[in-house]
Design a protein around this motif. Structure first.
Motif, PDB file in Angstrom:
ATOM      1  N   MET A 161       0.818  -1.205   0.000  1.00 14.71           N
ATOM      2  CA  MET A 161       0.000   0.000   0.000  1.00 14.71           C
ATOM      3  C   MET A 161       0.860   1.267   0.000  1.00 14.71           C
ATOM      4  O   MET A 161       1.982   1.261   0.472  1.00 14.71           O
ATOM      5  CB  MET A 161      -0.924   0.013   1.226  1.00 14.71           C
ATOM      6  CG  MET A 161      -1.883  -1.165   1.296  1.00 14.71           C
ATOM      7  SD  MET A 161      -3.022  -1.033   2.714  1.00 14.71           S
ATOM      8  CE  MET A 161      -4.086   0.310   2.160  1.00 14.71           C
ATOM      9  N   ARG A 162       0.290   2.365  -0.543  1.00 13.39           N
ATOM     10  CA  ARG A 162       0.906   3.680  -0.474  1.00 13.39           C
ATOM     11  C   ARG A 162       0.328   4.432   0.723  1.00 13.39           C
ATOM     12  O   ARG A 162      -0.790   4.163   1.155  1.00 13.39           O
ATOM     13  CB  ARG A 162       0.646   4.471  -1.760  1.00 13.39           C
ATOM     14  CG  ARG A 162       1.226   3.834  -3.013  1.00 13.39           C
ATOM     15  CD  ARG A 162       0.904   4.657  -4.257  1.00 13.39           C
ATOM     16  NE  ARG A 162      -0.526   4.862  -4.397  1.00 13.39           N
ATOM     17  CZ  ARG A 162      -1.119   6.057  -4.372  1.00 13.39           C
ATOM     18  NH1 ARG A 162      -0.381   7.150  -4.202  1.00 13.39           N
ATOM     19  NH2 ARG A 162      -2.420   6.161  -4.508  1.00 13.39           N
ATOM     20  N   SER A 163       1.078   5.382   1.233  1.00 10.81           N
ATOM     21  CA  SER A 163       0.623   6.064   2.442  1.00 10.81           C
ATOM     22  C   SER A 163      -0.733   6.758   2.296  1.00 10.81           C
ATOM     23  O   SER A 163      -1.547   6.705   3.229  1.00 10.81           O
ATOM     24  CB  SER A 163       1.682   7.061   2.932  1.00 10.81           C
ATOM     25  OG  SER A 163       1.939   8.048   1.965  1.00 10.81           O
ATOM     26  N   PRO A 164      -1.049   7.411   1.138  1.00  6.42           N
ATOM     27  CA  PRO A 164      -2.387   8.018   1.042  1.00  6.42           C
ATOM     28  C   PRO A 164      -3.505   6.995   1.171  1.00  6.42           C
ATOM     29  O   PRO A 164      -4.559   7.286   1.762  1.00  6.42           O
ATOM     30  CB  PRO A 164      -2.381   8.670  -0.348  1.00  6.42           C
ATOM     31  CG  PRO A 164      -0.941   8.875  -0.673  1.00  6.42           C
ATOM     32  CD  PRO A 164      -0.239   7.704  -0.065  1.00  6.42           C
ATOM     33  N   ASP A 165      -3.278   5.785   0.619  1.00  7.20           N
ATOM     34  CA  ASP A 165      -4.290   4.733   0.708  1.00  7.20           C
ATOM     35  C   ASP A 165      -4.441   4.246   2.145  1.00  7.20           C
ATOM     36  O   ASP A 165      -5.555   3.983   2.611  1.00  7.20           O
ATOM     37  CB  ASP A 165      -3.915   3.566  -0.203  1.00  7.20           C
ATOM     38  CG  ASP A 165      -3.748   3.992  -1.657  1.00  7.20           C
ATOM     39  OD1 ASP A 165      -4.520   4.857  -2.103  1.00  7.20           O
ATOM     40  OD2 ASP A 165      -2.847   3.459  -2.326  1.00  7.20           O
ATOM     41  N   ILE A 166      -3.313   4.125   2.842  1.00 12.69           N
ATOM     42  CA  ILE A 166      -3.373   3.696   4.243  1.00 12.69           C
ATOM     43  C   ILE A 166      -4.106   4.729   5.080  1.00 12.69           C
ATOM     44  O   ILE A 166      -4.973   4.393   5.906  1.00 12.69           O
ATOM     45  CB  ILE A 166      -1.955   3.470   4.801  1.00 12.69           C
ATOM     46  CG1 ILE A 166      -1.224   2.383   4.015  1.00 12.69           C
ATOM     47  CG2 ILE A 166      -2.024   3.077   6.289  1.00 12.69           C
ATOM     48  CD1 ILE A 166       0.248   2.272   4.352  1.00 12.69           C
ATOM     49  N   GLN A 167      -3.795   6.004   4.858  1.00 14.47           N
ATOM     50  CA  GLN A 167      -4.449   7.064   5.621  1.00 14.47           C
ATOM     51  C   GLN A 167      -5.960   7.057   5.394  1.00 14.47           C
ATOM     52  O   GLN A 167      -6.729   7.313   6.323  1.00 14.47           O
ATOM     53  CB  GLN A 167      -3.868   8.421   5.227  1.00 14.47           C
ATOM     54  CG  GLN A 167      -2.421   8.605   5.657  1.00 14.47           C
ATOM     55  CD  GLN A 167      -1.844   9.913   5.149  1.00 14.47           C
ATOM     56  OE1 GLN A 167      -2.332  10.972   5.497  1.00 14.47           O
ATOM     57  NE2 GLN A 167      -0.812   9.815   4.328  1.00 14.47           N
ATOM     58  N   ALA A 168      -6.368   6.763   4.164  1.00 14.50           N
ATOM     59  CA  ALA A 168      -7.791   6.764   3.844  1.00 14.50           C
ATOM     60  C   ALA A 168      -8.509   5.526   4.377  1.00 14.50           C
ATOM     61  O   ALA A 168      -9.631   5.613   4.874  1.00 14.50           O
ATOM     62  CB  ALA A 168      -7.984   6.863   2.333  1.00 14.50           C
ATOM     63  N   GLN A 169      -7.830   4.362   4.283  1.00 11.87           N
ATOM     64  CA  GLN A 169      -8.492   3.106   4.628  1.00 11.87           C
ATOM     65  C   GLN A 169      -8.259   2.668   6.066  1.00 11.87           C
ATOM     66  O   GLN A 169      -9.093   1.969   6.641  1.00 11.87           O
ATOM     67  CB  GLN A 169      -8.005   2.004   3.677  1.00 11.87           C
ATOM     68  CG  GLN A 169      -8.331   2.259   2.225  1.00 11.87           C
ATOM     69  CD  GLN A 169      -7.727   1.206   1.302  1.00 11.87           C
ATOM     70  OE1 GLN A 169      -7.632   0.027   1.649  1.00 11.87           O
ATOM     71  NE2 GLN A 169      -7.307   1.627   0.109  1.00 11.87           N
ATOM     72  N   HIS A 170      -7.127   3.054   6.636  1.00 17.19           N
ATOM     73  CA  HIS A 170      -6.774   2.603   7.990  1.00 17.19           C
ATOM     74  C   HIS A 170      -6.226   3.785   8.799  1.00 17.19           C
ATOM     75  O   HIS A 170      -5.066   3.775   9.222  1.00 17.19           O
ATOM     76  CB  HIS A 170      -5.718   1.493   7.927  1.00 17.19           C
ATOM     77  CG  HIS A 170      -6.081   0.351   7.035  1.00 17.19           C
ATOM     78  ND1 HIS A 170      -7.062  -0.567   7.359  1.00 17.19           N
ATOM     79  CD2 HIS A 170      -5.589  -0.035   5.819  1.00 17.19           C
ATOM     80  CE1 HIS A 170      -7.161  -1.471   6.386  1.00 17.19           C
ATOM     81  NE2 HIS A 170      -6.274  -1.169   5.444  1.00 17.19           N
ATOM     82  N   PRO A 171      -7.027   4.818   9.034  1.00 19.15           N
ATOM     83  CA  PRO A 171      -6.514   6.029   9.694  1.00 19.15           C
ATOM     84  C   PRO A 171      -5.967   5.782  11.099  1.00 19.15           C
ATOM     85  O   PRO A 171      -4.961   6.387  11.480  1.00 19.15           O
ATOM     86  CB  PRO A 171      -7.736   6.957   9.721  1.00 19.15           C
ATOM     87  CG  PRO A 171      -8.924   6.064   9.562  1.00 19.15           C
ATOM     88  CD  PRO A 171      -8.455   4.943   8.678  1.00 19.15           C
ATOM     89  N   GLU A 172      -6.597   4.916  11.873  1.00 14.98           N
ATOM     90  CA  GLU A 172      -6.113   4.659  13.232  1.00 14.98           C
ATOM     91  C   GLU A 172      -4.768   3.948  13.195  1.00 14.98           C
ATOM     92  O   GLU A 172      -3.845   4.280  13.959  1.00 14.98           O
ATOM     93  CB  GLU A 172      -7.137   3.842  14.019  1.00 14.98           C
ATOM     94  CG  GLU A 172      -8.428   4.601  14.312  1.00 14.98           C
ATOM     95  CD  GLU A 172      -9.382   3.787  15.157  1.00 14.98           C
ATOM     96  OE1 GLU A 172      -9.020   2.663  15.578  1.00 14.98           O
ATOM     97  OE2 GLU A 172     -10.503   4.277  15.412  1.00 14.98           O
ATOM     98  N   ALA A 173      -4.638   2.956  12.305  1.00 12.13           N
ATOM     99  CA  ALA A 173      -3.364   2.245  12.173  1.00 12.13           C
ATOM    100  C   ALA A 173      -2.272   3.187  11.694  1.00 12.13           C
ATOM    101  O   ALA A 173      -1.121   3.099  12.131  1.00 12.13           O
ATOM    102  CB  ALA A 173      -3.503   1.067  11.206  1.00 12.13           C
ATOM    103  N   TRP A 174      -2.624   4.116  10.800  1.00 14.57           N
ATOM    104  CA  TRP A 174      -1.640   5.077  10.303  1.00 14.57           C
ATOM    105  C   TRP A 174      -1.118   5.962  11.435  1.00 14.57           C
ATOM    106  O   TRP A 174       0.073   6.248  11.518  1.00 14.57           O
ATOM    107  CB  TRP A 174      -2.242   5.920   9.194  1.00 14.57           C
ATOM    108  CG  TRP A 174      -1.288   6.912   8.596  1.00 14.57           C
ATOM    109  CD1 TRP A 174      -1.345   8.258   8.681  1.00 14.57           C
ATOM    110  CD2 TRP A 174      -0.112   6.609   7.830  1.00 14.57           C
ATOM    111  NE1 TRP A 174      -0.289   8.838   8.018  1.00 14.57           N
ATOM    112  CE2 TRP A 174       0.480   7.851   7.484  1.00 14.57           C
ATOM    113  CE3 TRP A 174       0.482   5.425   7.397  1.00 14.57           C
ATOM    114  CZ2 TRP A 174       1.647   7.929   6.727  1.00 14.57           C
ATOM    115  CZ3 TRP A 174       1.647   5.510   6.639  1.00 14.57           C
ATOM    116  CH2 TRP A 174       2.213   6.743   6.311  1.00 14.57           C
ATOM    117  N   GLN A 175      -2.009   6.376  12.306  1.00 13.19           N
ATOM    118  CA  GLN A 175      -1.591   7.205  13.433  1.00 13.19           C
ATOM    119  C   GLN A 175      -0.678   6.428  14.370  1.00 13.19           C
ATOM    120  O   GLN A 175       0.278   6.990  14.927  1.00 13.19           O
ATOM    121  CB  GLN A 175      -2.815   7.743  14.183  1.00 13.19           C
ATOM    122  CG  GLN A 175      -3.586   8.803  13.420  1.00 13.19           C
ATOM    123  CD  GLN A 175      -2.707   9.980  12.995  1.00 13.19           C
ATOM    124  OE1 GLN A 175      -1.947  10.522  13.805  1.00 13.19           O
ATOM    125  NE2 GLN A 175      -2.803  10.364  11.726  1.00 13.19           N
TER     126      GLN A 175
END
Length: 236
Positions: free
Chosen positions: A100-114
């Motif tokens: 995954m790319r970071s924009p996709d992670i931020q959109a799909q998994h915001p809590e995990a990204w944080q």
């Protein structure tokens, strides 16, 4: 003492797309054809220098992921040594983020990204390897090689995350926080294992790649953590 010449694998399509690769077995892209030829030429030069110094490489070790094996192939042609595969030199496992790319992670998994942005060495997202566990794995692999090939000069082809662990260990840096050192694709790094410790001699030598297109580097924007400190990350 055991000398290591550590080489990061060449560029992949996912490097160019700034995707998390981790332990997914991604091959090299067309850019590495140029990087590989440059690396082969540079290795011939290094071999000549080491020969004068009486430090001829005796082993070639590679991560078992194909991007590392493919990078090791032209090195093997210069050295005349078979490539020994070592799974302990694999990249860190990023679990649910892999592919995954970071924009996709931020959109799909915001809590995990944080959670990722906390750069906590003891916290990992689902299915991933913590940085601390990764560091232990990498150091055990290098220590085993240093002991097995004591007094030899060993060439290792591996990954950016592995080299980050080497840098932090040698510099006695915390495992928390983002990466702070440069780790170019197909770059050369010379370190020595002596008396149970790593000593950096040369780092991020990419002179042989100087006139090639700029490498893709995953750089996060300035982030303000809960304590008000500013981080700039360069995680490739």
């Amino acid at each position: 003492m055991t000398d290591f010449l550590l080489i990061r694998h060449g560029e992949t399509a996912w490097n160019r797309e700034l995707r998390f690769q981790g332990q997914l077995d991604v091959p090299l892209n067309h850019m590495d054809l140029q990087q590989a030829q440059r690396l082969k030429t540079r290795m011939a030069q290094v071999l000549g220098e080491w020969q004068v110094q009486g430090r001829l490489p005796t082993r070639l070790i590679s991560s078992d992921l194909q991007r590392a094996q493919q990078t090791a192939q032209p090195v093997a042609e210069v050295l005349g040594h078979p490539c020994i595969l070592n799974a302990g030199l694999r990249e860190q496992c990023y679990g649910m983020f892999e592919g995954m790319r970071s924009p996709d992670i931020q959109a799909q998994h915001p809590e995990a990204w944080q959670r990722w942005l906390a750069f906590d060495a003891d916290v990992a997202v689902a299915g991933a390897e913590t940085t601390r566990a990764f560091h232990i794995r990498v150091m055990m692999a290098l220590q085993d090689l240093a002991l097995q090939y004591a007094g030899e000069h060993v060439v290792v082809v591996t990954h950016g995350g592995v080299l980050d662990m080497v840098w932090r260990h040698a510099q006695a840096l915390s495992l928390n926080g983002p990466r702070v050192c440069d780790i170019p694709n197909a770059g050369l790094n010379q370190v020595a294992w002596h008396d149970g410790a790593l000593h950096i001699q040369v780092w991020a030598d990419a002179a042989h790649l100087a006139d090639l297109p700029e490498q893709p580097v995953y750089s996060q924007k300035r982030l303000l953590d809960a304590r008000g400190q500013t981080y700039v990350s360069g995680v490739a």
